[in-house]
Design a protein around this motif. Structure first.
Motif, PDB file in Angstrom:
ATOM      1  N   LYS A   7       0.835  -1.205   0.000  1.00 10.19           N
ATOM      2  CA  LYS A   7       0.000   0.000   0.000  1.00 10.19           C
ATOM      3  C   LYS A   7       0.870   1.255   0.000  1.00 10.19           C
ATOM      4  CE  LYS A   7      -3.989  -1.959   2.442  1.00 10.19           C
ATOM      5  NZ  LYS A   7      -4.713  -1.993   3.736  1.00 10.19           N
ATOM      6  N   GLU A   8       1.930   1.229   0.783  1.00  5.71           N
ATOM      7  CA  GLU A   8       2.831   2.382   0.855  1.00  5.71           C
ATOM      8  C   GLU A   8       3.437   2.681  -0.510  1.00  5.71           C
ATOM      9  OE1 GLU A   8       7.097   3.576   2.965  1.00  5.71           O
ATOM     10  OE2 GLU A   8       5.904   1.935   3.791  1.00  5.71           O
ATOM     11  N   VAL A   9       3.839   1.638  -1.222  1.00  7.18           N
ATOM     12  CA  VAL A   9       4.421   1.801  -2.554  1.00  7.18           C
ATOM     13  C   VAL A   9       3.377   2.369  -3.522  1.00  7.18           C
ATOM     14  CG1 VAL A   9       5.295   0.547  -4.567  1.00  7.18           C
ATOM     15  CG2 VAL A   9       6.216   0.056  -2.317  1.00  7.18           C
ATOM     16  N   VAL A  10       2.197   1.791  -3.508  1.00  3.41           N
ATOM     17  CA  VAL A  10       1.130   2.239  -4.411  1.00  3.41           C
ATOM     18  C   VAL A  10       0.752   3.688  -4.124  1.00  3.41           C
ATOM     19  CG1 VAL A  10      -1.327   1.948  -4.949  1.00  3.41           C
ATOM     20  CG2 VAL A  10       0.182  -0.042  -4.901  1.00  3.41           C
ATOM     21  N   ASN A  11       0.575   4.027  -2.852  1.00  2.58           N
ATOM     22  CA  ASN A  11       0.169   5.385  -2.481  1.00  2.58           C
ATOM     23  C   ASN A  11       1.199   6.424  -2.893  1.00  2.58           C
ATOM     24  OD1 ASN A  11      -2.109   4.300  -1.316  1.00  2.58           O
ATOM     25  ND2 ASN A  11      -1.333   4.393   0.777  1.00  2.58           N
ATOM     26  N   GLN A  12       2.462   6.148  -2.612  1.00  2.00           N
ATOM     27  CA  GLN A  12       3.512   7.120  -2.930  1.00  2.00           C
ATOM     28  C   GLN A  12       3.727   7.234  -4.430  1.00  2.00           C
ATOM     29  OE1 GLN A  12       4.793   9.220  -0.803  1.00  2.00           O
ATOM     30  NE2 GLN A  12       6.015  10.203  -2.406  1.00  2.00           N
ATOM     31  N   ALA A  13       3.689   6.098  -5.124  1.00  2.00           N
ATOM     32  CA  ALA A  13       3.861   6.116  -6.578  1.00  2.00           C
ATOM     33  C   ALA A  13       2.720   6.881  -7.240  1.00  2.00           C
ATOM     34  CB  ALA A  13       3.919   4.686  -7.123  1.00  2.00           C
ATOM     35  N   ALA A  14       1.501   6.700  -6.741  1.00  2.00           N
ATOM     36  CA  ALA A  14       0.351   7.422  -7.296  1.00  2.00           C
ATOM     37  C   ALA A  14       0.495   8.922  -7.062  1.00  2.00           C
ATOM     38  CB  ALA A  14      -0.942   6.915  -6.665  1.00  2.00           C
ATOM     39  N   LYS A  15       0.906   9.294  -5.866  1.00  2.00           N
ATOM     40  CA  LYS A  15       1.086  10.713  -5.548  1.00  2.00           C
ATOM     41  C   LYS A  15       2.083  11.370  -6.496  1.00  2.00           C
ATOM     42  CE  LYS A  15       2.403  13.788  -1.742  1.00  2.00           C
ATOM     43  NZ  LYS A  15       2.847  13.840  -0.312  1.00  2.00           N
ATOM     44  N   GLU A  16       3.211  10.712  -6.715  1.00  2.00           N
ATOM     45  CA  GLU A  16       4.252  11.269  -7.588  1.00  2.00           C
ATOM     46  C   GLU A  16       3.828  11.247  -9.054  1.00  2.00           C
ATOM     47  OE1 GLU A  16       8.159   9.636  -6.826  1.00  2.00           O
ATOM     48  OE2 GLU A  16       7.738   9.510  -4.672  1.00  2.00           O
ATOM     49  N   ALA A  17       3.163  10.174  -9.484  1.00  2.00           N
ATOM     50  CA  ALA A  17       2.743  10.065 -10.885  1.00  2.00           C
ATOM     51  C   ALA A  17       1.653  11.081 -11.215  1.00  2.00           C
ATOM     52  CB  ALA A  17       2.253   8.648 -11.180  1.00  2.00           C
ATOM     53  N   LEU A  18       0.749  11.332 -10.271  1.00  2.00           N
ATOM     54  CA  LEU A  18      -0.308  12.322 -10.491  1.00  2.00           C
ATOM     55  C   LEU A  18       0.275  13.733 -10.576  1.00  2.00           C
ATOM     56  CD1 LEU A  18      -2.958  10.772  -8.093  1.00  2.00           C
ATOM     57  CD2 LEU A  18      -3.273  11.122 -10.549  1.00  2.00           C
ATOM     58  N   ALA A  19       1.273  14.009  -9.734  1.00  2.00           N
ATOM     59  CA  ALA A  19       1.944  15.321  -9.800  1.00  2.00           C
ATOM     60  C   ALA A  19       2.660  15.468 -11.148  1.00  2.00           C
ATOM     61  CB  ALA A  19       2.941  15.454  -8.647  1.00  2.00           C
ATOM     62  N   TYR A  20       3.259  14.376 -11.606  1.00  2.00           N
ATOM     63  CA  TYR A  20       3.912  14.367 -12.921  1.00  2.00           C
ATOM     64  C   TYR A  20       2.874  14.607 -14.021  1.00  2.00           C
ATOM     65  CZ  TYR A  20       6.221  12.288 -17.031  1.00  2.00           C
ATOM     66  OH  TYR A  20       6.736  12.041 -18.291  1.00  2.00           O
ATOM     67  N   GLY A  21       1.702  13.978 -13.873  1.00  2.00           N
ATOM     68  CA  GLY A  21       0.627  14.165 -14.846  1.00  2.00           C
ATOM     69  C   GLY A  21       0.154  15.611 -14.906  1.00  2.00           C
ATOM     70  N   ASP A  22       0.083  16.258 -13.753  1.00  2.00           N
ATOM     71  CA  ASP A  22      -0.293  17.675 -13.720  1.00  2.00           C
ATOM     72  C   ASP A  22       0.717  18.521 -14.488  1.00  2.00           C
ATOM     73  OD1 ASP A  22      -2.740  17.885 -12.445  1.00  2.00           O
ATOM     74  OD2 ASP A  22      -1.864  17.833 -10.447  1.00  2.00           O
ATOM     75  N   GLU A  23       1.997  18.204 -14.306  1.00  2.00           N
ATOM     76  CA  GLU A  23       3.052  18.937 -15.025  1.00  2.00           C
ATOM     77  C   GLU A  23       2.933  18.710 -16.530  1.00  2.00           C
ATOM     78  OE1 GLU A  23       6.762  17.664 -13.437  1.00  2.00           O
ATOM     79  OE2 GLU A  23       6.383  18.476 -11.428  1.00  2.00           O
ATOM     80  N   LEU A  24       2.672  17.474 -16.923  1.00  2.00           N
ATOM     81  CA  LEU A  24       2.502  17.159 -18.344  1.00  2.00           C
ATOM     82  C   LEU A  24       1.324  17.926 -18.936  1.00  2.00           C
ATOM     83  CD1 LEU A  24       2.961  13.265 -18.614  1.00  2.00           C
ATOM     84  CD2 LEU A  24       4.533  15.030 -19.415  1.00  2.00           C
ATOM     85  N   ALA A  25       0.209  17.946 -18.200  1.00  2.00           N
ATOM     86  CA  ALA A  25      -0.995  18.613 -18.690  1.00  2.00           C
ATOM     87  C   ALA A  25      -0.760  20.108 -18.876  1.00  2.00           C
ATOM     88  CB  ALA A  25      -2.154  18.374 -17.722  1.00  2.00           C
ATOM     89  N   ALA A  26      -0.053  20.714 -17.908  1.00  2.00           N
ATOM     90  CA  ALA A  26       0.230  22.154 -18.005  1.00  2.00           C
ATOM     91  C   ALA A  26       1.138  22.447 -19.196  1.00  2.00           C
ATOM     92  CB  ALA A  26       0.873  22.643 -16.712  1.00  2.00           C
ATOM     93  N   ALA A  27       2.151  21.599 -19.393  1.00  2.00           N
ATOM     94  CA  ALA A  27       3.074  21.786 -20.510  1.00  2.00           C
ATOM     95  C   ALA A  27       2.368  21.575 -21.846  1.00  2.00           C
ATOM     96  CB  ALA A  27       4.257  20.821 -20.377  1.00  2.00           C
ATOM     97  N   SER A  28       1.502  20.563 -21.916  1.00  2.00           N
ATOM     98  CA  SER A  28       0.760  20.287 -23.154  1.00  2.00           C
ATOM     99  C   SER A  28      -0.177  21.431 -23.489  1.00  2.00           C
ATOM    100  CB  SER A  28      -0.051  18.996 -23.009  1.00  2.00           C
ATOM    101  OG  SER A  28       0.792  17.878 -22.865  1.00  2.00           O
TER     102      SER A  28
END
Length: 329
Positions: free
Chosen positions: A257-278
């Motif tokens: 759960k710890e791995v999934v939660n942290q990976a999701a948090k970081e990947a979603l933040a990365y997705g926000d950056e991608l969306a803003a750049a796009s």
């Protein structure tokens, strides 16, 4: 004394080497299948790929993630049903789950309700978002892993829109969404429901003279070849929900759960950056193609649409009010 120090150092070194190998030793290996109706090239699925890579690395291959993009497992309705039944572990979707599972909260997918992206995120991370997440879990067995951005919706037109008054009498294409139809009708526009694949032809033939949508929709349907202006209203900030079957999630070990939660948090933040750049890149592309941007006062649009919004809050979204949402800071 030196011998004791050396033994102490050796013990520390042994723990440093052995601990990671033991972290998942007692955990059964699991597979997370992520389904989405969106193509692999989208920012959402690129963020999901980042999630998969992070999970693989940090779980030391104890958790395998498989991606099924582009509707391989069906549309959003199919994916939500599979999540509810436990036939699928995870889904990357738009806001369809809110509209279909918690319709009283579908103001999250309505125009002229939120001021901007930050306003949407504050509402989602607060009381209203908690209520949606609790409903998902208790009534549908679905856990909301998180949310990422997709970009703002704006208005394209044949003539410049410098204020909300310029919408009066303008024929604008909408989908079948009642909140969109009601809100834009309240601004004085003449709403014409048209299927998205027919939009370009309808604009060229003069059936309508305006449309609404995010930059990626405007660019992918080549509206720059049919329209000259974009009014940067940002009347809806579109988002993507990441959902997981709750029984599957609860079956994971604490470490998983710890791995999934942290990976999701970081990947979603990365997705926000991608969306803003796009969004930035697409806006520049549309300008280079000859489209001219105007920046009308968004508050005036919200004021015009408020009577329609208030009625929807009274009749359909009774869990809150437009004023309560406006006071979220």
């Amino acid at each position: 004394m030196l011998r004791r120090a050396a033994l102490g150092l050796l013990g520390c070194l042994s723990l440093t080497v052995v601990a990671p190998a033991l972290s998942f030793a007692q955990d059964k290996k699991v597979t997370i299948r992520i389904a989405s109706a969106f193509e692999q090239t989208t920012d959402m699925m690129q963020a999901a790929k980042r999630f998969a890579d992070l999970v693989k690395e940090r779980s030391q291959d104890n958790i395998e993630v498989k991606l099924f993009a582009g509707g391989q497992m069906g549309g959003e309705k199919d994916i939500v049903e599979a999540l509810k039944l436990g036939e699928l572990e995870m889904g990357v979707l738009g806001t369809y789950p809110i509209v279909s599972l918690t319709p009283k909260y579908s103001f999250f997918d309505a125009p002229f309700v939120f001021r901007d992206k930050e306003h949407v995120y504050k509402a989602w991370s607060g009381k209203l978002g908690d209520e949606v997440r609790d409903n998902f879990k208790k009534n549908h067995g679905i856990r909301a892993i998180g949310m990422m951005g997709r970009g703002y919706r704006h208005i394209t037109s044949n003539t410049p829109i410098n204020s909300v008054d310029d919408l009066k009498g303008m024929k604008i294409r909408m989908g079948q969404s009642k909140p969109f139809i009601d809100a834009f009708s309240a601004t004085g526009a003449v709403v014409v429901p048209i299927a998205l694949p027919e939009l370009f032809t309808s604009l060229k033939l003069g059936v309508v003279s305006a449309s609404d949508g995010p930059f990626d929709q405007i660019a992918s349907f080549k509206l720059q070849e049919a329209q000259k202006y974009i009014a940067l209203t940002g009347h809806l900030y579109a988002t993507s929900l990441w959902l997981m079957n709750d029984r599957f999630y609860e079956g994971l070990s604490a470490k998983q759960k710890e791995v999934v939660n942290q990976a999701a948090k970081e990947a979603l933040a990365y997705g926000d950056e991608l969306a803003a750049a796009s969004e930035k890149a697409l806006g520049e592309k549309l300008q280079q193609a000859g489209m001219q941007f105007t920046k009308p006062d968004y508050a005036a649009f919200m004021a015009k649409a408020k009577p329609a919004a208030d009625k929807l809050f009274s009749e359909q979204w009774s869990v809150t009010t437009a004023d309560e949402i406006a006071n979220i800071r």
